[in-house]
Design a protein around this motif. Structure first.
Motif, PDB file in Angstrom:
ATOM      1  N   SER A 594       0.824  -1.214   0.000  1.00 55.94           N
ATOM      2  CA  SER A 594       0.000   0.000   0.000  1.00 55.94           C
ATOM      3  C   SER A 594       0.852   1.255   0.000  1.00 55.94           C
ATOM      4  O   SER A 594       0.493   2.258  -0.635  1.00 55.94           O
ATOM      5  N   VAL A 595       1.967   1.220   0.718  1.00 50.07           N
ATOM      6  CA  VAL A 595       2.832   2.404   0.788  1.00 50.07           C
ATOM      7  C   VAL A 595       3.938   2.342  -0.262  1.00 50.07           C
ATOM      8  O   VAL A 595       4.884   3.128  -0.221  1.00 50.07           O
ATOM      9  N   ASN A 596       3.801   1.390  -1.206  1.00 56.21           N
ATOM     10  CA  ASN A 596       4.773   1.248  -2.301  1.00 56.21           C
ATOM     11  C   ASN A 596       6.195   1.017  -1.792  1.00 56.21           C
ATOM     12  O   ASN A 596       7.167   1.492  -2.390  1.00 56.21           O
ATOM     13  N   ASP A 597       6.304   0.306  -0.685  1.00 56.50           N
ATOM     14  CA  ASP A 597       7.623  -0.030  -0.146  1.00 56.50           C
ATOM     15  C   ASP A 597       8.072  -1.353  -0.774  1.00 56.50           C
ATOM     16  O   ASP A 597       8.067  -2.412  -0.149  1.00 56.50           O
ATOM     17  N   TYR A 598       8.466  -1.266  -2.049  1.00 61.76           N
ATOM     18  CA  TYR A 598       8.820  -2.476  -2.780  1.00 61.76           C
ATOM     19  C   TYR A 598      10.086  -3.120  -2.222  1.00 61.76           C
ATOM     20  O   TYR A 598      10.261  -4.332  -2.330  1.00 61.76           O
ATOM     21  N   TYR A 604      11.251  -9.431   1.756  1.00 56.11           N
ATOM     22  CA  TYR A 604      10.440 -10.464   2.398  1.00 56.11           C
ATOM     23  C   TYR A 604      10.387 -11.719   1.527  1.00 56.11           C
ATOM     24  O   TYR A 604      10.641 -12.833   1.999  1.00 56.11           O
ATOM     25  N   TRP A 605      10.059 -11.540   0.249  1.00 53.89           N
ATOM     26  CA  TRP A 605       9.970 -12.710  -0.642  1.00 53.89           C
ATOM     27  C   TRP A 605      11.339 -13.348  -0.856  1.00 53.89           C
ATOM     28  O   TRP A 605      11.433 -14.582  -1.008  1.00 53.89           O
ATOM     29  N   VAL A 606      12.367 -12.534  -0.855  1.00 57.88           N
ATOM     30  CA  VAL A 606      13.712 -13.089  -1.030  1.00 57.88           C
ATOM     31  C   VAL A 606      14.097 -13.941   0.167  1.00 57.88           C
ATOM     32  O   VAL A 606      14.693 -15.014   0.028  1.00 57.88           O
ATOM     33  N   ARG A 607      13.736 -13.457   1.373  1.00 54.82           N
ATOM     34  CA  ARG A 607      14.043 -14.253   2.561  1.00 54.82           C
ATOM     35  C   ARG A 607      13.341 -15.603   2.530  1.00 54.82           C
ATOM     36  O   ARG A 607      13.867 -16.608   2.998  1.00 54.82           O
ATOM     37  N   LEU A 608      12.134 -15.616   1.957  1.00 58.27           N
ATOM     38  CA  LEU A 608      11.388 -16.863   1.849  1.00 58.27           C
ATOM     39  C   LEU A 608      11.748 -17.654   0.589  1.00 58.27           C
ATOM     40  O   LEU A 608      11.179 -18.727   0.361  1.00 58.27           O
TER      41      LEU A 608
END
Length: 982
Positions: A594-598, A604-608
């Motif tokens: 929502s805050v465009n904090d890509y 997050y996805w990289v950690r997973l």
């Protein structure tokens, strides 16, 4: 009788009154608030009134009825115009007096009834009253005007009489003398016992054009009907109420002891469509009043109205021997007339808010009101009074509030302070009744101390109400209150997370109980112990679990909506910490998106190790730094898709992606396609990158490839041979390191290091490639021969047959047999290359003959040149007497001169000046310098000066040829230019 002009009321309502102002000054807020709601002001007319019987006001039209049979009509918008109207048949003594008048709401139609049962009709547009012959013999006591507000005619109206009749009539004014005004007059109802009809009122019901509501006051009874009328086509003048009273079930009534003067009054019309009008019925017991509801549109409406109505007893009024003679309704009060006393009773709480007697000995005759403009009047036999109303509804909100009618109180509250007081009281009431969510909505908009409400909701463990309260409170702060908004928003996120965790824990507990429950439990209601399916306990649990799941979804939706709306109020770091502390990964990702904090979502996805999800997020933004930051990890783990993503982003700088490319290249398995090469080729060919680092990286990947095929590298080097963007030294080192022989040879050749290239090719026994390189320096025969000699040595040493070696070396025309002889082995016999030796000797013989021939020709040419030089010493030119200088045109023999073979002759000084003029600056300075030296030494023209001046003829030499583009005539010489004009 003359009626002088009088002034308008300073109250602004257009009433003809008063010459003097009101009591107190009304300037300032405090004075306005301290003013009483009601006050009585005498209308100071500028003419005398005597024997006033009654008056009526409607739509700012005032009618005064005098007992003698005169009607005074005054338009209050133009009070200077007064109309004096005499009623026919009342001029002579003993013919009766006016008993009462009835005015419709528009002020257009007036009915007059007399003591002798004569009735008249007066229209606003005329000054002549018409007698109503059909109504003769009936003393009119009340009129129910048509609710559609007629103008040119009355349309269908109901008239109540003193003998208990209700007559429907239709009055339309006519200019014809013998034509009756009433189109019809029909008796539609008669009161039981023939008691007078003291009041009638008809109105419409919303959405029901054929339905009418009728209220009638007859003695001590108050009737209420809801029934249908008969609607007719336009032009059909027939009664509409003929069947209205047929159905007795439509009639509802209440009954009290009849008063000496029973009256029915209805409150003025309201501007708001939602406000319902009130009624008041005067009887012996008191004043019966209530709301005129408009729904439901059934006969039960009367029952509902009477159930909600109430009686105000006369005993509540201040004691007095005088009975109530008249009442009229304002919007919130009942005005009561007793003798010369007027009281105002609040309809909501029955409090007396006004009690005043006339300061004069006058006695009031009655009260009346203008239901259109909400003005109220009292009158005596010789005076008129206005009951002024000031801010009637200012305290209504407090009354509603005291009765806990919070919606009405909020609607009536005018100032923010009043609305806040209503909100606080409403919220406290809701909290006491455990309506926490409603209380949160109300208190969130109030000024009740924040901490008290929040603590109370927390103590009650009402997280939903607390969340709602905080959200509403947040919405009340302005955007400038950044600190308060941030704190509230952060707390709301915390409450959301706690609620979600609580629901999920509850769901997990129920699922655990369901899975651990014994299989046969709760199933003994059927035959043989089998379940009949009616009271199956697990099904109830499933329903509960579905409810919890729906609650979770609802709360998640609310959280997402809150984040979307208030994301600017949330501090990122704080919000991340709050959500992370509760382990809410889904909500964490939603907020970050929502805050465009890509960057956060990507990390997050990289950690997973969810590479596809990470790339999906990466494609949604256009910030190159994010691409650079995660380039290595994404390229190593998801190369093809990462390269596809990079190629969609032409704004990326390939140089900044080189570290990721190099790291990835180290991990590419043998035989797999290196995706980095695809991106580098895209950058070079499509993006036209000239960056040496990009080109060097591509060369490095090509050179370090584990396969022995170097066609790709060699193809790249050949394609970029003309415009080399790579570092040749770097490329050469890589090729040598990784044993890329062909590429090394190509780079040596492109650098002009042909000897190194040939040596490298011969070192790897690639004679064919060495011969190709040896032919490249085509314009340098010595170098080419030198290179071919190296190739020849290799070929001769390699080939077992001398013949084949000789044939191969014939590809270079520079090699001779004598050049090759030193490379032949000692044991080689001459027969192996006898033919080549013979051919070489013959070639030498031909070359010697040719040289001898060229030498003879050179000797002959030398002799010819020598003869020409000798003849020049005897050359001369004849100068005829009178011949002139071709520059100054003076006789040539007058001073030293020059004669050229072309027969042009010039004076020496003229020629020197001309040569200095046409020569370049360097020659001009040299000539000037030589002239000065000659003058200084007293010599003539020196040999050096003579060589400069006499080198060529200035008229037919190279200078004249070069000056072909110059103008033939000087522009400054206007006379000469004029001679050449055509």
């Amino acid at each position: 009788m003359d009626f002088p002009v009088y002034t308008t009321s300073p109250s602004g309502n257009g009433t003809p009154v008063i010459a003097q102002p009101r009591t107190a000054a009304l300037s300032g807020v405090e004075a306005e608030e301290d003013m009483p709601i009601f006050s009585i002001e005498r209308v100071q007319l500028q003419f005398q009134i005597s024997s006033l019987v009654t008056m009526a006001v409607s739509n700012n039209v005032l009618y005064l009825a005098v007992a003698s049979g005169r009607i005074l009509r005054i338009d209050l918008n133009n009070p200077q115009d007064i109309e004096d109207i005499e009623l026919p048949k009342l001029k002579a003594p003993g013919t009766g007096n006016i008993r009462n008048i009835f005015l419709d709401s528009t002020g257009s139609h007036l009915l007059v009834t007399t003591t002798t049962a004569e009735n008249f009709y007066l229209n606003l547009r005329t000054t002549r009253a018409k007698q109503l012959s059909r109504l003769k013999g009936n003393i009119i006591t009340s009129v129910a005007w048509n609710p559609t507000e007629p103008s040119s005619s009355t349309k269908e109206i109901l008239v109540g009489t003193a003998d208990g009749k209700v007559i429907e009539t239709y009055i339309e004014p006519s200019d014809e003398y013998f034509k009756r005004e009433e189109r019809f007059s029909k008796l539609v109802w008669r009161t039981p016992g023939g008691v007078p009809v003291d009041g009638l009122y008809v109105d419409l019901l919303p959405g029901k054009p054929d339905m009418r509501r009728l209220i009638a006051a007859t003695g001590g009874r108050l009737w209420h009907w809801v029934s249908k009328i008969i609607r007719h086509a336009p032009g059909d003048y027939s009664p509409t109420f003929t069947k209205f009273f047929d159905d007795e079930d439509t009639a509802v009534y209440v009954e009290y002891a009849p008063s000496a003067q029973p009256l029915l009054s209805v409150s003025p019309e309201s501007d708001s469509l939602t406000d319902e009008r009130s009624f008041a019925f005067l009887n012996e017991s008191g004043i019966y009043n209530g709301k005129l509801y408009t729904a439901p549109t059934t006969p039960d409406l009367g029952t509902i109205i009477f159930q909600d109505s109430k009686l105000y007893p006369k005993s509540n009024l201040p004691s007095s021997s005088a009975p109530i003679s008249c009442i009229t309704l304002t919007k919130y009060h009942t005005l009561i007339l007793r003798d010369n006393q007027i009281l105002a009773v609040n309809l909501l709480d029955n409090t007396i808010v006004f009690d005043e007697r006339l300061p004069y000995s006058d006695k009031f005759l009655g009260l009346t009101s203008d239901i259109k403009n909400s003005t109220y009047w009292a009158y005596s036999s010789d005076s008129i009074y206005e009951v002024t109303v000031t801010d009637e509804d200012r305290d209504v909100w407090q009354i509603y509030l005291s009765h806990r009618r919070f919606d009405e109180a909020m609607r009536m509250a005018k100032t923010p302070r009043e609305r806040d007081a209503v909100a606080i009281a409403n919220g406290v009431f809701l909290l006491e009744n455990e309506s926490y969510l409603e209380a949160a909505n109300v208190l969130g908009k109030s000024s009740k101390p924040f901490e008290s409400v929040a603590i109370q909701l927390m103590e009650k463990k009402k997280s939903d109400a607390l969340r709602r309260y905080l959200i509403v409170k947040l919405g009340g702060y302005k955007s400038s209150h950044m600190m308060q908004r941030t704190m509230l928003a952060s707390w709301i996120v915390e409450v959301f997370m706690e609620k979600l965790n609580s629901l999920e824990d509850s769901l997990a507990t129920r699922e655990s109980e369901r899975t651990t429950e014994p299989e046969g439990k709760g199933r003994s209601n059927g035959v043989n112990g089998e379940s009949n399916g009616l009271f199956d306990k697990p099904k109830k649990k499933h329903a509960t679990e579905n409810g919890v799941s729906s609650d979770i979804k609802r709360i998640k939706d609310e959280f997402q909506e809150f984040v979307t709306r208030h994301k600017n109020d949330l501090d990122r770091k704080t919000t991340y910490e709050i959500i992370s502390s509760h382990g809410r990964q889904e909500e964490l990702l939603y907020y970050a998106n929502s805050v465009n904090d890509y960057s956060f979502v990507l990390s997050y996805w990289v950690r997973l190790e969810k590479w596809n999800e990470a790339l999906t997020v990466l494609r949604k933004q256009n910030e190159p730094e994010i691409y650079y930051k995660y380039s290595t990890v994404l390229l190593v783990n998801c190369p093809k898709e990462t390269i596809d993503t990079w190629m969609r982003m032409p704004e990326l700088q390939p140089r900044k992606l080189i570290p990721a490319i190099l790291s990835y290249s180290l991990t590419v398995p043998f035989g797999d396609q290196n995706q980095a090469i695809r991106y580098l080729l895209y950058a070079i060919n499509s993006l036209k990158s000239k960056d040496a680092a990009v080109h060097n990286t591509l060369i490095s990947i090509y050179a370090s490839d584990k396969s022995k095929d170097e066609s790709a590298l060699l193809g790249y080097l050949q394609f970029h041979d003309i415009e080399r963007c790579y570092d040749t030294d770097f490329a050469l080192r890589l090729c040598i390191k990784h044993r890329r022989v062909q590429s090394c040879i190509f780079i040596y050749s492109s650098m002009g290091l042909y000897e190194e290239a040939v040596d490298l090719a011969l070192e790897h026994d690639n004679v064919e490639l060495a011969s190709v390189v040896a032919d490249r320096p085509g314009d340098n025969a010595s170098l080419r021969k030198k290179l071919w000699l190296r190739v020849a040595q290799k070929v001769i040493n390699k080939e077992h047959g001398i013949k084949s070696a000789i044939e191969f070396l014939k590809r270079c025309e520079l090699l001779k047999i004598e050049d090759l002889l030193p490379f032949f082995p000692d044991f080689v016999v001459i027969d192996d290359f006898k033919d080549e030796i013979c051919a070489a000797l013959e070639e030498y013989s031909r070359n010697i003959d040719q040289l001898r021939k060229e030498m003879d020709e050179s000797a002959k040419t030398s002799e010819t040149i020598r003869a020409d030089i000798n003849s020049l010493s005897t050359r001369f030119a004849i100068v005829e007497p009178g011949e002139r200088c071709f520059i100054c045109s003076f006789p040539l023999l007058s001073r030293q001169f020059y004669v050229f073979p072309c027969q042009h002759s010039f004076h020496g000084d003229c020629l020197i000046n001309k040569v200095a003029e046409i020569s370049n600056m360097r020659v001009g300075r040299k000539i000037t310098q030589l002239q000065l030296e000659a003058q200084k030494n007293g010599d003539g023209i020196s040999d050096e000066l003579d060589a400069l001046v006499a080198a060529e003829c200035v008229l037919c030499g190279p200078h004249m040829i070069n000056s072909v583009d110059e103008q033939f005539v000087d522009e400054n010489d206007k006379e000469l230019a004029a001679e050449w004009e055509l």
